[in-house]
Design an enzyme around this catalytic site. Structure first.
Site, PDB file in Angstrom:
ATOM      1  N   LYS A   7       0.705  -1.617  -0.155  1.00 17.74           N
ATOM      2  CA  LYS A   7       0.630   0.133   0.093  1.00 17.74           C
ATOM      3  C   LYS A   7       0.663   1.261  -0.422  1.00 17.74           C
ATOM      4  O   LYS A   7       2.037   1.010   0.811  1.00 17.74           O
ATOM      5  CB  LYS A   7      -1.040   0.107   1.408  1.00 17.74           C
ATOM      6  CG  LYS A   7      -1.406   1.087   1.614  1.00 17.74           C
ATOM      7  CD  LYS A   7      -1.710   1.566   3.119  1.00 17.74           C
ATOM      8  CE  LYS A   7      -0.520   1.405   3.717  1.00 17.74           C
ATOM      9  NZ  LYS A   7       0.109   2.220   5.003  1.00 17.74           N
ATOM     10  N   ALA A  16       8.649  -5.270   7.292  1.00 20.19           N
ATOM     11  CA  ALA A  16       7.621  -4.862   8.599  1.00 20.19           C
ATOM     12  C   ALA A  16       7.653  -3.220   8.958  1.00 20.19           C
ATOM     13  O   ALA A  16       8.925  -2.828   9.221  1.00 20.19           O
ATOM     14  CB  ALA A  16       7.523  -5.861   9.595  1.00 20.19           C
ATOM     15  N   GLY A  17       6.657  -2.324   9.489  1.00 14.10           N
ATOM     16  CA  GLY A  17       6.997  -1.522   9.995  1.00 14.10           C
ATOM     17  C   GLY A  17       7.076  -0.045   9.310  1.00 14.10           C
ATOM     18  O   GLY A  17       8.333   0.644   9.302  1.00 14.10           O
ATOM     19  N   ALA A  18       6.864  -0.052   7.799  1.00 11.42           N
ATOM     20  CA  ALA A  18       7.493   0.390   7.037  1.00 11.42           C
ATOM     21  C   ALA A  18       6.836   1.678   6.444  1.00 11.42           C
ATOM     22  O   ALA A  18       7.019   2.820   5.388  1.00 11.42           O
ATOM     23  CB  ALA A  18       8.102  -0.255   5.858  1.00 11.42           C
ATOM     24  N   GLY A  19       4.671   1.515   6.749  1.00 10.52           N
ATOM     25  CA  GLY A  19       4.291   2.241   6.472  1.00 10.52           C
ATOM     26  C   GLY A  19       3.596   1.756   4.815  1.00 10.52           C
ATOM     27  O   GLY A  19       2.910   2.248   4.475  1.00 10.52           O
ATOM     28  N   LEU A  20       3.974   0.870   4.364  1.00 10.61           N
ATOM     29  CA  LEU A  20       3.674  -0.223   3.601  1.00 10.61           C
ATOM     30  C   LEU A  20       2.774  -1.122   3.586  1.00 10.61           C
ATOM     31  O   LEU A  20       2.165  -1.757   2.093  1.00 10.61           O
ATOM     32  CB  LEU A  20       5.315  -1.257   2.599  1.00 10.61           C
ATOM     33  CG  LEU A  20       5.667   0.003   2.083  1.00 10.61           C
ATOM     34  CD1 LEU A  20       7.313  -0.547   1.842  1.00 10.61           C
ATOM     35  CD2 LEU A  20       5.330   1.254   1.095  1.00 10.61           C
ATOM     36  N   GLY A  39       1.463  -5.364   6.973  1.00 13.05           N
ATOM     37  CA  GLY A  39       0.597  -6.593   7.905  1.00 13.05           C
ATOM     38  C   GLY A  39      -0.843  -6.534   7.587  1.00 13.05           C
ATOM     39  O   GLY A  39      -1.620  -7.907   7.091  1.00 13.05           O
ATOM     40  N   SER A  40      -1.447  -5.428   7.163  1.00 13.30           N
ATOM     41  CA  SER A  40      -2.883  -5.352   6.991  1.00 13.30           C
ATOM     42  C   SER A  40      -2.852  -6.237   5.297  1.00 13.30           C
ATOM     43  O   SER A  40      -4.322  -6.115   5.053  1.00 13.30           O
ATOM     44  CB  SER A  40      -2.429  -3.944   6.378  1.00 13.30           C
ATOM     45  OG  SER A  40      -3.129  -2.761   7.585  1.00 13.30           O
ATOM     46  N   SER A  41      -2.284  -6.090   4.668  1.00 16.02           N
ATOM     47  CA  SER A  41      -2.576  -6.414   3.674  1.00 16.02           C
ATOM     48  C   SER A  41      -2.153  -7.956   3.262  1.00 16.02           C
ATOM     49  O   SER A  41      -2.887  -8.660   2.488  1.00 16.02           O
ATOM     50  CB  SER A  41      -0.992  -6.397   2.461  1.00 16.02           C
ATOM     51  OG  SER A  41      -1.858  -6.101   0.572  1.00 16.02           O
ATOM     52  N   ASP A 101      -5.904  -0.016   8.031  1.00 17.91           N
ATOM     53  CA  ASP A 101      -5.533  -0.497   6.528  1.00 17.91           C
ATOM     54  C   ASP A 101      -6.366  -1.762   6.472  1.00 17.91           C
ATOM     55  O   ASP A 101      -6.550  -1.804   4.890  1.00 17.91           O
ATOM     56  CB  ASP A 101      -4.272  -0.636   6.378  1.00 17.91           C
ATOM     57  CG  ASP A 101      -3.143   1.202   6.638  1.00 17.91           C
ATOM     58  OD1 ASP A 101      -4.858   2.052   6.317  1.00 17.91           O
ATOM     59  OD2 ASP A 101      -2.315   1.073   6.595  1.00 17.91           O
TER      60      ASP A 101
HETATM   61  C1  LIG Z   1      -0.571   5.482   9.440  1.00 15.79           C
HETATM   62  C2  LIG Z   1      -1.182   4.474   8.110  1.00 15.79           C
HETATM   63  C3  LIG Z   1      -1.714   5.190   7.780  1.00 15.79           C
HETATM   64  O1  LIG Z   1      -2.655   3.983   6.089  1.00 15.79           O
HETATM   65  O2  LIG Z   1      -0.584   3.621   8.007  1.00 15.79           O
HETATM   66  P1  LIG Z   1       1.093   2.689   8.273  1.00 15.79           P
HETATM   67  O3  LIG Z   1       1.537   3.222   8.098  1.00 15.79           O
HETATM   68  O4  LIG Z   1       0.890   1.914   9.760  1.00 15.79           O
HETATM   69  O5  LIG Z   1       1.172   1.608   7.559  1.00 15.79           O
HETATM   70  C4  LIG Z   1      -2.448   3.556   9.360  1.00 15.79           C
HETATM   71  O6  LIG Z   1      -3.485   4.937   9.916  1.00 15.79           O
HETATM   72  C5  LIG Z   1      -1.927   3.184  10.668  1.00 15.79           C
HETATM   73  O7  LIG Z   1      -3.444   2.589  11.098  1.00 15.79           O
HETATM   74  P2  LIG Z   1      -2.898   1.110  11.835  1.00 15.79           P
HETATM   75  O8  LIG Z   1      -2.475  -0.062  11.503  1.00 15.79           O
HETATM   76  O9  LIG Z   1      -4.452   0.574  12.777  1.00 15.79           O
HETATM   77  O10 LIG Z   1      -1.938   1.394  13.217  1.00 15.79           O
HETATM   78  P3  LIG Z   1      -1.429   1.331  14.417  1.00 15.79           P
HETATM   79  O11 LIG Z   1      -0.416   0.854  14.278  1.00 15.79           O
HETATM   80  O12 LIG Z   1      -2.348  -0.374  14.877  1.00 15.79           O
HETATM   81  O13 LIG Z   1      -1.896   2.453  15.434  1.00 15.79           O
HETATM   82  C6  LIG Z   1      -0.827   2.418  16.613  1.00 15.79           C
HETATM   83  C7  LIG Z   1      -1.378   3.203  17.216  1.00 15.79           C
HETATM   84  O14 LIG Z   1      -1.003   4.623  16.287  1.00 15.79           O
HETATM   85  C8  LIG Z   1      -1.833   5.640  16.486  1.00 15.79           C
HETATM   86  N1  LIG Z   1      -2.624   6.086  15.558  1.00 15.79           N
HETATM   87  C9  LIG Z   1      -2.744   5.225  14.487  1.00 15.79           C
HETATM   88  C10 LIG Z   1      -3.708   5.500  13.072  1.00 15.79           C
HETATM   89  C11 LIG Z   1      -4.304   6.902  13.978  1.00 15.79           C
HETATM   90  N2  LIG Z   1      -5.222   6.851  12.636  1.00 15.79           N
HETATM   91  N3  LIG Z   1      -4.048   7.406  14.837  1.00 15.79           N
HETATM   92  C12 LIG Z   1      -3.235   7.012  15.211  1.00 15.79           C
HETATM   93  O15 LIG Z   1      -3.042   7.854  16.310  1.00 15.79           O
HETATM   94  C13 LIG Z   1      -2.958   5.664  17.932  1.00 15.79           C
HETATM   95  O16 LIG Z   1      -2.391   5.931  19.283  1.00 15.79           O
HETATM   96  C14 LIG Z   1      -2.695   3.634  17.771  1.00 15.79           C
HETATM   97  O17 LIG Z   1      -2.841   3.626  18.938  1.00 15.79           O
HETATM   98  N1  LIG Z   2       1.778 -10.435   8.971  1.00 16.32           N
HETATM   99  C1  LIG Z   2       2.397  -9.434   9.201  1.00 16.32           C
HETATM  100  N2  LIG Z   2       3.179  -8.868   8.503  1.00 16.32           N
HETATM  101  C2  LIG Z   2       4.222  -7.540   9.086  1.00 16.32           C
HETATM  102  N3  LIG Z   2       4.048  -7.488   9.855  1.00 16.32           N
HETATM  103  C3  LIG Z   2       3.323  -8.288  11.229  1.00 16.32           C
HETATM  104  C4  LIG Z   2       2.578  -9.414  10.464  1.00 16.32           C
HETATM  105  N4  LIG Z   2       0.923  -9.716  11.208  1.00 16.32           N
HETATM  106  C5  LIG Z   2       1.384  -8.526  12.206  1.00 16.32           C
HETATM  107  N5  LIG Z   2       2.021  -7.753  11.913  1.00 16.32           N
HETATM  108  C6  LIG Z   2       3.046  -7.151  13.100  1.00 16.32           C
HETATM  109  O1  LIG Z   2       1.913  -5.498  12.686  1.00 16.32           O
HETATM  110  C7  LIG Z   2       3.327  -4.575  12.509  1.00 16.32           C
HETATM  111  C8  LIG Z   2       3.159  -3.363  11.786  1.00 16.32           C
HETATM  112  O2  LIG Z   2       3.816  -4.034  10.205  1.00 16.32           O
HETATM  113  P1  LIG Z   2       2.797  -3.510   8.820  1.00 16.32           P
HETATM  114  O3  LIG Z   2       1.946  -4.050   8.274  1.00 16.32           O
HETATM  115  O4  LIG Z   2       4.365  -4.508   7.804  1.00 16.32           O
HETATM  116  O5  LIG Z   2       3.676  -1.935   8.995  1.00 16.32           O
HETATM  117  P2  LIG Z   2       3.172  -0.886   8.450  1.00 16.32           P
HETATM  118  O6  LIG Z   2       1.390  -0.792   9.720  1.00 16.32           O
HETATM  119  O7  LIG Z   2       4.007   0.381   8.875  1.00 16.32           O
HETATM  120  O8  LIG Z   2       2.746  -0.385   7.202  1.00 16.32           O
HETATM  121  C9  LIG Z   2       4.634  -4.932  12.997  1.00 16.32           C
HETATM  122  O9  LIG Z   2       5.393  -4.103  14.044  1.00 16.32           O
HETATM  123  C10 LIG Z   2       4.855  -6.381  13.097  1.00 16.32           C
HETATM  124  O10 LIG Z   2       5.164  -6.921  14.304  1.00 16.32           O
END
Ligand SMILES: C[C@@](CO)(OP(=O)(O)O)[C@H](O)COP(=O)(O)OP(=O)(O)OC[C@H]1O[C@@H](n2ccc(N)nc2=O)[C@H](O)[C@@H]1O
Ligand SMILES: Nc1ncnc2c1ncn2[C@@H]1O[C@H](COP(=O)(O)OP(=O)(O)O)[C@@H](O)[C@H]1O
Length: 319
Positions: free
Chosen positions: A14, A114-118, A121-123, A154
């Site tokens: 993503k 992992a943990g890259a904002g891509l 895990g959600s995908s 996501d």
């Molecule tokens: C920021 C986004 C943008 O697409 O993507 P990623 O960078 O993770 O890929 C998403 O909103 C990631 O959503 P989600 O995957 O649910 O976030 P999580 O890691 O579970 O959120 C961890 C924490 O970040 C904060 N959080 C997250 C999303 C949001 N809209 N507001 C928040 O304040 C909250 O403190 C939450 O407890």
């Molecule tokens: N299938 C999975 N792939 C990657 N990370 C996972 C998965 N299941 C759980 N996680 C946890 O979800 C967190 C976020 O991972 P990821 O979705 O890759 O990053 P982001 O939310 O930054 O896009 C990681 O810290 C990891 O420990």
């Protein structure tokens, strides 16, 4: 159950083409206005099952991270191997919402950092649900789709990987017309940032939503339209992890790059190009210069991604 077999689903990366932070909910979650698109590269999730009796009840999960980049100086969160993995949690959600699972084996091949904002895990979670739907012949019901937001904000958008505008925390989805496929270079500078840390580091107020005029402009001239938008988490993420600023500058300086920006809460950065060949050449050049970074060229698909990778017969599962 449908005929035994194996299904393989792509769990595409993503990319948040923009991410505007527009407010905060009473529970502390931030309200977002984001436009996402998906790249034709990602993890794979395969599922297999058997209809021959006796079947084994339960979910088997295998996570292979062999393809995920792990190098000297890189920091990446551990991808959980069992019940904390989002694939496991997705399968458990399916079990609660759509019916019992019998002898299902899900295998995740991680290719995205992992943990890259891509959204890897959600995908993966969304791909697991598509795999279960194909394996069982049951559609993904509306309630199940709605409840996937409990797995991660996501996940709903990842169920159907196509360009979306997402509001709320990501659950309010609206299809977006992207005028054309966008060649992209994805770069992860070898350092993960935790989403909560980035939201915590954010300061200042909230910005305006994505203007309707710009959304319409995405259909005709996506690169010019995107130049008017932003990622409001960039400053906070760069404060948490300075390598992100370095990656944005490096991607922005690549030959042919029209726009460089961070995806989601980081730490991955993307560069958009007019031309696929230029993106491939630029990615190779950057990978040469920065061997410790994860660099890939791909395409963000305007029409969405066909995630079905293959379907072939498989030997029955044994206990
Ligand atoms: C920021 C986004 C943008 O697409 O993507 P990623 O960078 O993770 O890929 C998403 O909103 C990631 O959503 P989600 O995957 O649910 O976030 P999580 O890691 O579970 O959120 C961890 C924490 O970040 C904060 N959080 C997250 C999303 C949001 N809209 N507001 C928040 O304040 C909250 O403190 C939450 O407890
Ligand atoms: N299938 C999975 N792939 C990657 N990370 C996972 C998965 N299941 C759980 N996680 C946890 O979800 C967190 C976020 O991972 P990821 O979705 O890759 O990053 P982001 O939310 O930054 O896009 C990681 O810290 C990891 O420990």
């Amino acid at each position: 159950m449908a005929a035994p077999g194996v299904v393989v689903e792509l769990a595409p990366a993503k990319v948040n083409l923009c991410l505007h932070v527009t407010g905060r909910r009473p529970d502390g979650y931030h309200r977002l206005d984001t436009v996402v698109a998906f790249a034709e590269l990602g993890d794979t999730v395969s599922g297999d099952t058997v209809s021959v009796e006796p079947a084994v009840d339960g979910i088997f999960l295998r996570v292979s991270s062999g393809l995920m980049p792990v190098g000297k100086g890189m920091t990446a969160p551990v991808v959980p191997a069992a019940v904390d993995n989002l694939v496991w949690r997705a399968a458990a959600l399916w079990g609660r919402e759509a019916g019992e699972l019998r002898a299902v084996r899900l295998t995740v091949d991680k290719r995205l950092p992992a943990g890259a904002g891509l959204g890897g895990g959600s995908s993966d979670a969304a791909a697991a649900l598509r795999a279960l739907s194909r394996l069982t012949g049951r559609p993904l019901g509306a309630r199940l789709r709605r409840n996937t937001v409990g797995l991660g904000a996501d996940v709903p958008m990842c169920l159907e990987p196509r360009p979306w505008r997402a509001r709320g925390i990501g659950e309010r989805l609206q299809p977006v017309a992207l005028g054309r496929d966008l060649p992209v270079v994805l770069v992860w500078p070898g350092r993960a940032v935790a989403t909560p840390a980035v939201f915590r580091a954010r300061s200042g107020g909230f910005g305006p939503a994505v203007p309707e005029r710009v959304l319409e402009h995405l259909a005709t001239d996506p690169l010019s339209a995107l130049a008017e938008l932003r990622n409001d988490l960039t400053g906070a993420a760069c404060a948490v992890e300075p390598a992100i600023a370095e990656a944005i500058a490096a991607v922005g300086g690549l030959d042919g790059c029209r726009l460089a920006r961070m995806s989601g809460s980081g730490s991955a950065v993307f560069g958009l190009f007019d031309d696929g060949a230029a993106a491939t050449v630029a990615a190779a050049a950057l990978q040469d210069r920065r061997p410790g970074w994860w660099v890939r060229a791909g395409v963000l698909r305007a029409a969405g991604i066909d995630t079905r990778l293959e379907r072939r017969p498989v030997a029955p599962l044994t206990a």
